[in-house]
Scaffold this motif. Structure first.
Motif, PDB file in Angstrom:
ATOM      1  N   ILE A   6       0.836  -1.201   0.000  1.00  0.00           N
ATOM      2  CA  ILE A   6       0.000   0.000   0.000  1.00  0.00           C
ATOM      3  C   ILE A   6       0.871   1.252   0.000  1.00  0.00           C
ATOM      4  O   ILE A   6       0.630   2.189  -0.765  1.00  0.00           O
ATOM      5  CB  ILE A   6      -0.964  -0.001   1.206  1.00  0.00           C
ATOM      6  CG1 ILE A   6      -1.987  -1.122   1.042  1.00  0.00           C
ATOM      7  CG2 ILE A   6      -1.658   1.347   1.364  1.00  0.00           C
ATOM      8  CD1 ILE A   6      -2.834  -1.373   2.258  1.00  0.00           C
ATOM      9  N   ILE A   7       1.901   1.259   0.826  1.00  0.00           N
ATOM     10  CA  ILE A   7       2.796   2.413   0.887  1.00  0.00           C
ATOM     11  C   ILE A   7       3.518   2.599  -0.442  1.00  0.00           C
ATOM     12  O   ILE A   7       3.633   3.718  -0.956  1.00  0.00           O
ATOM     13  CB  ILE A   7       3.793   2.263   2.056  1.00  0.00           C
ATOM     14  CG1 ILE A   7       3.041   2.352   3.380  1.00  0.00           C
ATOM     15  CG2 ILE A   7       4.890   3.320   1.982  1.00  0.00           C
ATOM     16  CD1 ILE A   7       3.860   1.984   4.587  1.00  0.00           C
ATOM     17  N   LEU A   8       4.009   1.512  -1.031  1.00  0.00           N
ATOM     18  CA  LEU A   8       4.694   1.613  -2.320  1.00  0.00           C
ATOM     19  C   LEU A   8       3.741   2.006  -3.438  1.00  0.00           C
ATOM     20  O   LEU A   8       4.138   2.707  -4.373  1.00  0.00           O
ATOM     21  CB  LEU A   8       5.397   0.297  -2.656  1.00  0.00           C
ATOM     22  CG  LEU A   8       6.678   0.028  -1.886  1.00  0.00           C
ATOM     23  CD1 LEU A   8       7.229  -1.347  -2.244  1.00  0.00           C
ATOM     24  CD2 LEU A   8       7.705   1.101  -2.135  1.00  0.00           C
ATOM     25  N   ASN A   9       2.493   1.553  -3.370  1.00  0.00           N
ATOM     26  CA  ASN A   9       1.501   1.971  -4.361  1.00  0.00           C
ATOM     27  C   ASN A   9       1.342   3.491  -4.366  1.00  0.00           C
ATOM     28  O   ASN A   9       1.133   4.083  -5.423  1.00  0.00           O
ATOM     29  CB  ASN A   9       0.144   1.336  -4.097  1.00  0.00           C
ATOM     30  CG  ASN A   9       0.041  -0.068  -4.620  1.00  0.00           C
ATOM     31  OD1 ASN A   9       0.801  -0.486  -5.471  1.00  0.00           O
ATOM     32  ND2 ASN A   9      -0.907  -0.802  -4.091  1.00  0.00           N
ATOM     33  N   ILE A  10       1.438   4.090  -3.208  1.00  0.00           N
ATOM     34  CA  ILE A  10       1.266   5.535  -3.109  1.00  0.00           C
ATOM     35  C   ILE A  10       2.551   6.278  -3.471  1.00  0.00           C
ATOM     36  O   ILE A  10       2.517   7.241  -4.235  1.00  0.00           O
ATOM     37  CB  ILE A  10       0.789   5.919  -1.696  1.00  0.00           C
ATOM     38  CG1 ILE A  10      -0.593   5.321  -1.441  1.00  0.00           C
ATOM     39  CG2 ILE A  10       0.776   7.432  -1.508  1.00  0.00           C
ATOM     40  CD1 ILE A  10      -1.057   5.397  -0.010  1.00  0.00           C
ATOM     41  N   LEU A  11       3.684   5.829  -2.953  1.00  0.00           N
ATOM     42  CA  LEU A  11       4.929   6.569  -3.150  1.00  0.00           C
ATOM     43  C   LEU A  11       5.623   6.247  -4.466  1.00  0.00           C
ATOM     44  O   LEU A  11       6.097   7.151  -5.151  1.00  0.00           O
ATOM     45  CB  LEU A  11       5.882   6.291  -1.986  1.00  0.00           C
ATOM     46  CG  LEU A  11       5.405   6.735  -0.610  1.00  0.00           C
ATOM     47  CD1 LEU A  11       6.409   6.351   0.447  1.00  0.00           C
ATOM     48  CD2 LEU A  11       5.152   8.232  -0.598  1.00  0.00           C
ATOM     49  N   LEU A  12       5.731   4.969  -4.804  1.00  0.00           N
ATOM     50  CA  LEU A  12       6.447   4.524  -6.007  1.00  0.00           C
ATOM     51  C   LEU A  12       5.640   3.458  -6.734  1.00  0.00           C
ATOM     52  O   LEU A  12       5.948   2.259  -6.660  1.00  0.00           O
ATOM     53  CB  LEU A  12       7.821   3.949  -5.630  1.00  0.00           C
ATOM     54  CG  LEU A  12       8.795   4.917  -4.972  1.00  0.00           C
ATOM     55  CD1 LEU A  12       9.972   4.171  -4.398  1.00  0.00           C
ATOM     56  CD2 LEU A  12       9.250   5.953  -5.973  1.00  0.00           C
ATOM     57  N   PRO A  13       4.608   3.864  -7.455  1.00  0.00           N
ATOM     58  CA  PRO A  13       3.726   2.887  -8.098  1.00  0.00           C
ATOM     59  C   PRO A  13       4.433   1.875  -9.011  1.00  0.00           C
ATOM     60  O   PRO A  13       4.137   0.684  -8.937  1.00  0.00           O
ATOM     61  CB  PRO A  13       2.741   3.746  -8.880  1.00  0.00           C
ATOM     62  CG  PRO A  13       2.769   5.066  -8.231  1.00  0.00           C
ATOM     63  CD  PRO A  13       4.134   5.234  -7.674  1.00  0.00           C
ATOM     64  N   SER A  30       2.545   1.169 -15.959  1.00  0.00           N
ATOM     65  CA  SER A  30       2.584   1.890 -14.691  1.00  0.00           C
ATOM     66  C   SER A  30       3.641   2.991 -14.716  1.00  0.00           C
ATOM     67  O   SER A  30       3.408   4.103 -14.235  1.00  0.00           O
ATOM     68  CB  SER A  30       2.861   0.927 -13.546  1.00  0.00           C
ATOM     69  OG  SER A  30       2.924   1.603 -12.323  1.00  0.00           O
ATOM     70  N   LEU A  31       4.783   2.712 -15.288  1.00  0.00           N
ATOM     71  CA  LEU A  31       5.851   3.704 -15.379  1.00  0.00           C
ATOM     72  C   LEU A  31       5.425   4.893 -16.234  1.00  0.00           C
ATOM     73  O   LEU A  31       5.625   6.056 -15.849  1.00  0.00           O
ATOM     74  CB  LEU A  31       7.118   3.065 -15.949  1.00  0.00           C
ATOM     75  CG  LEU A  31       8.351   3.946 -16.036  1.00  0.00           C
ATOM     76  CD1 LEU A  31       8.792   4.370 -14.648  1.00  0.00           C
ATOM     77  CD2 LEU A  31       9.458   3.211 -16.753  1.00  0.00           C
ATOM     78  N   LEU A  32       4.817   4.630 -17.369  1.00  0.00           N
ATOM     79  CA  LEU A  32       4.365   5.708 -18.239  1.00  0.00           C
ATOM     80  C   LEU A  32       3.278   6.560 -17.576  1.00  0.00           C
ATOM     81  O   LEU A  32       3.316   7.793 -17.647  1.00  0.00           O
ATOM     82  CB  LEU A  32       3.855   5.150 -19.559  1.00  0.00           C
ATOM     83  CG  LEU A  32       4.928   4.580 -20.494  1.00  0.00           C
ATOM     84  CD1 LEU A  32       4.275   3.912 -21.699  1.00  0.00           C
ATOM     85  CD2 LEU A  32       5.892   5.656 -20.918  1.00  0.00           C
ATOM     86  N   LEU A  33       2.331   5.905 -16.945  1.00  0.00           N
ATOM     87  CA  LEU A  33       1.266   6.651 -16.261  1.00  0.00           C
ATOM     88  C   LEU A  33       1.826   7.500 -15.125  1.00  0.00           C
ATOM     89  O   LEU A  33       1.384   8.632 -14.903  1.00  0.00           O
ATOM     90  CB  LEU A  33       0.200   5.698 -15.727  1.00  0.00           C
ATOM     91  CG  LEU A  33      -0.731   5.090 -16.768  1.00  0.00           C
ATOM     92  CD1 LEU A  33      -1.589   4.008 -16.126  1.00  0.00           C
ATOM     93  CD2 LEU A  33      -1.596   6.153 -17.404  1.00  0.00           C
ATOM     94  N   THR A  34       2.809   6.964 -14.412  1.00  0.00           N
ATOM     95  CA  THR A  34       3.395   7.709 -13.304  1.00  0.00           C
ATOM     96  C   THR A  34       4.212   8.894 -13.824  1.00  0.00           C
ATOM     97  O   THR A  34       4.184   9.968 -13.234  1.00  0.00           O
ATOM     98  CB  THR A  34       4.282   6.788 -12.446  1.00  0.00           C
ATOM     99  OG1 THR A  34       3.484   5.704 -11.968  1.00  0.00           O
ATOM    100  CG2 THR A  34       4.859   7.533 -11.261  1.00  0.00           C
ATOM    101  N   LEU A  35       4.914   8.716 -14.929  1.00  0.00           N
ATOM    102  CA  LEU A  35       5.698   9.816 -15.481  1.00  0.00           C
ATOM    103  C   LEU A  35       4.817  10.912 -16.072  1.00  0.00           C
ATOM    104  O   LEU A  35       5.144  12.096 -15.973  1.00  0.00           O
ATOM    105  CB  LEU A  35       6.665   9.290 -16.542  1.00  0.00           C
ATOM    106  CG  LEU A  35       7.826   8.451 -16.031  1.00  0.00           C
ATOM    107  CD1 LEU A  35       8.632   7.905 -17.186  1.00  0.00           C
ATOM    108  CD2 LEU A  35       8.699   9.252 -15.083  1.00  0.00           C
ATOM    109  N   LEU A  36       3.712  10.518 -16.690  1.00  0.00           N
ATOM    110  CA  LEU A  36       2.817  11.502 -17.282  1.00  0.00           C
ATOM    111  C   LEU A  36       2.041  12.274 -16.217  1.00  0.00           C
ATOM    112  O   LEU A  36       1.903  13.485 -16.300  1.00  0.00           O
ATOM    113  CB  LEU A  36       1.851  10.832 -18.254  1.00  0.00           C
ATOM    114  CG  LEU A  36       2.505  10.275 -19.527  1.00  0.00           C
ATOM    115  CD1 LEU A  36       1.486   9.481 -20.324  1.00  0.00           C
ATOM    116  CD2 LEU A  36       3.105  11.383 -20.351  1.00  0.00           C
TER     117      LEU A  36
END
Length: 50
Positions: A6-13, A30-36
């Protein structure tokens, strides 16, 4: 779902997705969505890891 996930989902998806599913298509999405935009990355991580 563990507290660590849960913590990683919030901080580093992308890291949370990689821990559960490995480096693959799901991780790249996930990486692309997080970067965008961070929020879509978090939402995707929670959906994938639930």
């Amino acid at each position: 779902m563990s507290l660590l996930t849960i913590i990683l989902n919030i901080l580093l998806p992308p890291l949370a997705v990689a821990m559960q599913h490995g480096i693959g298509t799901t991780f790249v999405i996930s990486l692309l969505l997080t970067l965008l935009a961070w929020i879509p990355g978090v939402i995707h991580a929670f959906i994938v890891n639930s």
